[in-house]
Design an enzyme around this catalytic site. Structure first.
Site, PDB file in Angstrom:
ATOM      1  N   GLU A  60       0.849  -1.289   0.007  1.00  0.00           N
ATOM      2  CA  GLU A  60      -0.103   0.023   0.014  1.00  0.00           C
ATOM      3  C   GLU A  60       0.817   1.367  -0.064  1.00  0.00           C
ATOM      4  OE1 GLU A  60      -0.588  -2.877   1.614  1.00  0.00           O
ATOM      5  OE2 GLU A  60      -2.794  -3.433   0.992  1.00  0.00           O
ATOM      6  N   HIS A 129     -11.570  -4.458   9.869  1.00  0.00           N
ATOM      7  CA  HIS A 129     -11.954  -4.088   8.480  1.00  0.00           C
ATOM      8  C   HIS A 129     -13.174  -3.440   8.303  1.00  0.00           C
ATOM      9  CE1 HIS A 129      -9.272  -7.169   6.777  1.00  0.00           C
ATOM     10  NE2 HIS A 129      -9.944  -7.148   5.753  1.00  0.00           N
TER      11      HIS A 129
HETATM   12  C1  LIG Z   1      -2.856  -4.948   4.031  1.00  0.00           C
HETATM   13  C2  LIG Z   1      -3.936  -5.614   3.284  1.00  0.00           C
HETATM   14  N1  LIG Z   1      -4.162  -5.313   2.143  1.00  0.00           N
HETATM   15  C3  LIG Z   1      -5.170  -5.845   1.537  1.00  0.00           C
HETATM   16  C4  LIG Z   1      -6.092  -6.694   2.184  1.00  0.00           C
HETATM   17  C5  LIG Z   1      -7.190  -7.310   1.298  1.00  0.00           C
HETATM   18  N2  LIG Z   1      -6.877  -8.997   0.985  1.00  0.00           N
HETATM   19  C6  LIG Z   1      -7.473  -9.797   1.961  1.00  0.00           C
HETATM   20  S1  LIG Z   1      -6.411 -11.395   1.667  1.00  0.00           S
HETATM   21  C7  LIG Z   1      -5.551 -10.815   0.152  1.00  0.00           C
HETATM   22  C8  LIG Z   1      -4.585 -11.469  -0.396  1.00  0.00           C
HETATM   23  C9  LIG Z   1      -3.508 -12.245   0.473  1.00  0.00           C
HETATM   24  O1  LIG Z   1      -2.989 -13.244  -0.225  1.00  0.00           O
HETATM   25  P1  LIG Z   1      -1.918 -14.168   0.580  1.00  0.00           P
HETATM   26  O2  LIG Z   1      -1.268 -13.335   1.547  1.00  0.00           O
HETATM   27  O3  LIG Z   1      -1.208 -14.955  -0.410  1.00  0.00           O
HETATM   28  O4  LIG Z   1      -2.987 -15.257   1.475  1.00  0.00           O
HETATM   29  P2  LIG Z   1      -4.308 -16.332   0.877  1.00  0.00           P
HETATM   30  O5  LIG Z   1      -5.491 -15.512   0.991  1.00  0.00           O
HETATM   31  O6  LIG Z   1      -3.560 -16.698  -0.273  1.00  0.00           O
HETATM   32  O7  LIG Z   1      -4.034 -17.227   1.799  1.00  0.00           O
HETATM   33  C10 LIG Z   1      -5.802  -9.295   0.055  1.00  0.00           C
HETATM   34  C11 LIG Z   1      -5.248  -8.529  -0.972  1.00  0.00           C
HETATM   35  C12 LIG Z   1      -5.697  -7.021   3.406  1.00  0.00           C
HETATM   36  N3  LIG Z   1      -6.519  -7.965   4.156  1.00  0.00           N
HETATM   37  N4  LIG Z   1      -4.558  -6.425   3.939  1.00  0.00           N
END
Ligand SMILES: Cc1ncc(C[n+]2csc(CCOP(=O)(O)OP(=O)(O)O)c2C)c(N)n1
Ligand SMILES: Cc1ncc(C[n+]2csc(CCOP(=O)(O)OP(=O)(O)O)c2C)c(N)n1
Ligand SMILES: [Mg+2]
Ligand SMILES: [Mg+2]
Lengths: 327, 325, 327, 325
Positions: A60, A129
């Site tokens: 971000e 959130h």
């Molecule tokens: C700092 C932040 N940015 C964006 C989000 C929105 N978001 C939630 S899960 C996610 C993807 C995360 O991917 P990963 O770390 O690979 O975990 P996975 O869901 O694949 O287990 C995003 C972008 C968030 N929760 N926190």
């Protein structure tokens, strides 16, 4: 005029901007292949391609900072920070760069940046959130903050943000995306810094913005049943703030209740209350009241979240109490 | 031994380094006299980095620097008077006196600051490069930052994003072995900064930051690679700060001996010695150089002294763009 | 009682805490070998060693988050974020973790964390190094915010923060470090959430905190020359806020001016004004006024910075104007 | 071919994986029925990671997980009923109904969440490990995070700090190839996550996250190294998410074929096949296992259904510690 959802209105404005100006591009997490966390940018990748609709890594602070740099470099970036909750990670770039570069460089630099983000609670997403921090953003000189509450404003204020030479932050309350309204697709930018009187009344002024507007309308309708006609002022822009419109309404109704989803202490509602204190004190029949969120990290359970957020019932009760004190 | 460069260029490099040093010595003196206030971070000892590096960039390239940017600003060609005036807080300063020592800006030279939040310049540099890429301009954005910035999340995020999108950013790490009073080994688990680039599949190199020609050669090479479309590059320049971190620093964290050892490799002395070897300069030339640099510094001070104060009425000017109505 | 500087008072409290409780440790940028950016922790590394006085890399979000984790793990961390300007990088850990973990876990977790940071302008450090954002912190439920304005409070409130089972943020205005005052070194923790009436008066209530207190005293002295006796309320704690003390003073003076170094719009002063509106409206002879910072990124030049910050002259003028309206 | 492990342990691993899958299938169903709200991130397909990894930790070790933590919570031994009740928002939930699916906590099992800000758990894990080090406790803090978190600055800052201070953190990257809809190659310039550890001089390894025994072996090895005082370790576990990212995800970013290919390496099917090979299980055993797991899931739902709602009066309880006055 066409009936559409708030989501479609934002998407339409994005599409028009991307079509109308080659300097405009969209970037953010999952704005492309995923179609946007709230499906706002759905279809834009296909229409404009990966150069102009860019999926970013989860970084971000850096992709907001890159938006600042791209704006300095002659582009018109639209950065989507998925939600205000994650924008905390980007506050350094926002406060220390986006807001300062023009003034600090003695007027040499311009940062025509647009940052969009979803805000607010009400979807049972719990404590990390559900923030409503647009009031924080409104504290920062050097940026502008708009909070469209209707599909028409979702379009008009986003186009206005794009036309603005300075950084503009657009807060879209996540509960509004499915809401419907009439939108003039031929309409251009709205005016940033003008509040709107959404309902005319004489008994009390209800000041609000963004996701709280529907609740305020509900409250106004219930009050009307008892013959209490509330005037509803939708701020639309928190910075700059349209103080004259607020004061004009208070001068007429002599009472005001401010409804704001932020936590009560240090809420933007406090700023509105202070401005009425400073500019409308002698018009008041009684103290201005605030209906804000309870001062707790947002709980997940529905009944608890409902209790934490401002609700129509609380607004109605506050107004009734205020009028009872009248006699 | 024959010279690898011609005399004019050699003298230009020397002059720039000497100008930076004398300009900063004067700034330090003016700070103690209260003419300059706020923070003052001197670059003395690191001159070869800014001077050597800046040779590689064209007028179209962009420069992003830190709060320790006097050297970059002078090497980029911003008039010394505009910089001195800025540190005085005068309206004829390069930022109208609003930035001070930490915030030099000159958009006409694509000098984008002057960033006082450590690591804060990196994302901006990435964005400037993105703008060039999107507008199909063959430009390089040079981003200077210190070893301390390497620990910040923005370093990681910016290098990843630049590499992912193959953006024309040249990341220039001025490794002077300290982040304020914290030695490299106390803030980095891996002290070989160059190796960090592997995490981003980014090419990287290291050069002797006390040798102006080594810096120039390394930066030219890296800049051409970046300009050619190969994506970003991380170049580590090993150097050393002779003065305190800032005017507030008691320097409890290092010994005088360490500083002296580095002074033995002083970039100006080293380069001067080579110029003598090559027969490019002799005592009279050096005396003449010092005299002309001294004149430039005095002129800069005069510009600052003569400069006007920004009227207080302009306080809120340029917080937002004045839209002609 | 002993006369000492604010800096020495903070250092003394840190030393007592490190001596008195093996769970206490200090970490932050340059707190060790450098001796602290403001020389507050000077000498502590030598006395307590590198295990308990830890220099960190420049990684604000992570070392604040590590402080949260260490607190969960049974320690009593004191994290020094060099200045509030850099704390923007740590807001995610503060808002989303420090403030939420106890409530979000249903009361299972405790975060007995102390975070200290220097705040404020007035040293010609320009737009990125002069923020006064403690008002933002006061918006966050789940944390506490204290703003010691005197050496005695610098000690007492820091000890109170350490004794508190929840996260407490201590804002030390950088211009106060050299200021002197009497400190009782045998004194224990002060009470968090209690304001102090620093000067008794009947003409107007001047509400302030932290670095603005000296300016308010100057203003009060000048007003006294004209026979105007101002009552000075030092908030000391912004969250929780001692509303009763504010209202009691306003009930006596019927007038209030709030002095706050934050930018005016969305300043903490707005919250104080709103609370007086809500709890003291009928005691007021006229509108509450605010003296805040101009809404500009802080300029470097002294005359411009002076113009941007609240000054005694502006406070005096505001009070005089207020009293002129009296008749 | 003879079995590398004994039957009881093998059956325990299988049962835990099956329990996670059935529990989540039920959760998905209850979400569509509106019993569970908010976000629901299912772990289906990744069970071998949580189950294999959790074998390596003692009751004294600490676990930090993400919003996709149902598997870790069950494998850590938090009662399924307390988890289901949490997703119902009931007061008998593991977080009193305040956290929901993304925020499971159980301090009695040193399960420190349930973090919904990507990357937000890493600094907390570093701090938990620091507390152990300062108190001379030989414990491991296991920190689970996804591939998407690797792009965040906190990943970089946390690995550097943990390595710099030699803290006992085991960083477990669950690389399921996507961050929401963004494929690894679209968010990482260097897609070999393990290599990132070099930037911190930290040991690292990678294991097949679809093979529960491979995960167990790799995590045991890494955990012993960390427990032994060798400092932190980065272990990448390659796995795949069968279901949508969350209930809101239309899955436009990947093809069904890709998902099917991965299902061919389903961790439960793979392991079951090996147990058959080794003669550990036959159809009746599997049927019995499914029956008993189904009973556990039904019991969990019953606990959730029967659970009380937290009284609204308690809304502000535990925002701050109640200090007995
Ligand atoms: C700092 C932040 N940015 C964006 C989000 C929105 N978001 C939630 S899960 C996610 C993807 C995360 O991917 P990963 O770390 O690979 O975990 P996975 O869901 O694949 O287990 C995003 C972008 C968030 N929760 N926190
Ligand atoms: C984000 C942030 N944290 C802390 C500071 C305070 N600070 C200013 S300079 C500095 C050290 C930076 O060291 P380095 O990056 O190596 O640059 P150098 O000063 O050595 O040129 C610190 C900690 C800051 N300006 N920004
Ligand atoms: Mg350095
Ligand atoms: Mg993933």
């Amino acid at each position: 005029m066409k009936k559409m959802t708030y989501r479609e209105a934002v998407r339409g404005a994005l599409r028009d901007a991307l079509r109308g100006d080659p300097r405009v591009f969209l970037m953010g997490e999952d704005v492309g292949r995923y179609g946007g966390a709230f499906a706002v940018s759905h279809g834009l990748l296909g229409e404009f391609g990966p150069e102009r609709v860019r999926d970013t890594p989860l970084s971000e602070n850096t992709f907001v900072g890159a938006g600042i740099g791209a704006a300095l470099g002659g582009m018109r970036p639209i950065v989507e920070v998925m939600t205000v909750n994650f924008s905390l990670l980007a506050l350094d770039q926002i406060v220390n760069n986006a807001a300062t570069l023009r003034h600090m460089s003695g007027g040499q630099l311009s940062v025509p940046l647009v940052v969009r983000m979803a805000t607010g609670g009400g979807r049972q997403l719990a404590a990390q959130h559900s923030h409503s921090l647009e009031g924080w953003y409104a504290h920062i000189p050097g940026i502008k903050v708009v909070t469209p509450a209707t599909p028409a404003d979702a379009r008009g204020l986003l186009l206005a943000a794009l036309a603005d030479p300075d950084p503009v932050f657009v807060f879209e309350h996540a509960t509004l995306y499915p809401s419907e309204g009439e939108v003039d697709e031929s309409a251009g930018p709205a005016a940033i810094g003008r509040a709107a009187v959404r309902r005319v009344g004489d008994a009390v002024t209800l000041v609000t913005y963004g996701g709280s507007l529907p609740k305020v309308f509900q409250a106004a309708d219930r009050l009307a049943v008892d013959g209490i006609e509330a005037e509803v002022v939708d701020l639309r822009s928190l910075r700059p703030l349209d103080t004259p419109t607020i004061l004009a309404s208070v001068a007429k109704t002599h009472r005001a209740v401010i409804v704001d989803e932020g936590w009560r202490t240090g809420s933007f509602a406090a700023e509105v209350s202070a401005r009425i204190m400073e500019g409308g004190f002698y018009d008041l029949d009684g103290p201005v009241a605030r209906v804000c969120s309870a001062e707790v990290p947002m709980p997940y359970a529905k009944h608890m979240e409902d209790a934490a957020l401002p609700q129509a019932a609380a607004i109605v009760a506050t107004v009734q109490e205020m009028l009872r004190r009248r006699g | 031994m024959t010279a690898p460069i011609d005399r004019d260029h050699a003298l230009a490099l020397l002059r720039q380094m000497v100008l930076i040093r004398r300009f900063e010595e004067k700034a330090g003196e003016l700070y103690t006299r209260g003419k300059i206030r706020g923070f003052l971070h001197l670059y003395i000892g690191e001159e070869a980095v800014a001077v050597g590096a800046m040779q590689a960039f064209t007028a179209d390239d962009a420069i992003v620097a830190t709060y320790r940017e006097h050297g970059q600003a002078l090497a980029r060609g911003i008039p010394a008077g505009a910089l001195m005036a800025e540190m005085y807080g005068k309206a004829n300063g390069c930022s109208r006196g609003r930035g001070g020592s930490m915030h030099f800006f000159d958009v006409s030279r694509r000098f984008y600051g002057g960033h006082a939040i450590v690591g804060g310049g990196l994302p901006v540099a990435v964005g400037l490069a993105l703008a060039d890429t999107l507008q199909a301009r063959r430009r390089v954005t040079a981003c200077f930052f210190g070893d301390g910035a390497v620990a910040e999340g923005e370093f990681h995020e910016s290098l990843n994003l630049a590499a992912l999108w193959r953006l024309p950013v040249l990341f220039l790490c001025e490794n002077n072995l300290y982040a304020m009073g914290t030695a490299l080994a106390r803030h980095q688990s891996q002290t070989d900064v160059r190796l960090k680039a592997q995490a981003y599949a980014m090419p990287a190199d290291v050069a002797d930051g006390m040798d102006v020609l080594a810096v120039e050669a390394a930066v030219r090479g890296a800049a051409e690679q970046v300009r050619g479309g190969a994506g970003p590059f991380l170049l580590e320049l090993r150097t050393y700060r002779y003065r305190a971190h800032s005017t507030a620093d008691p320097e409890l964290y290092r010994g005088k001996d360490e500083v002296e050892q580095w002074k033995a490799r002083d970039p100006i002395a080293l380069f001067t010695a080579r110029l003598r070897e090559w027969g490019f300069v002799a005592d009279p030339d050096l005396a003449a150089l010092e005299t002309s640099v001294a004149a430039d510094v005095d002129a800069a001070v005069a510009v600052a002294e003569a400069g006007p104060w920004e009227p207080v009425e302009d306080l809120t000017k340029d917080v937002y763009t004045q839209v002609a109505s």
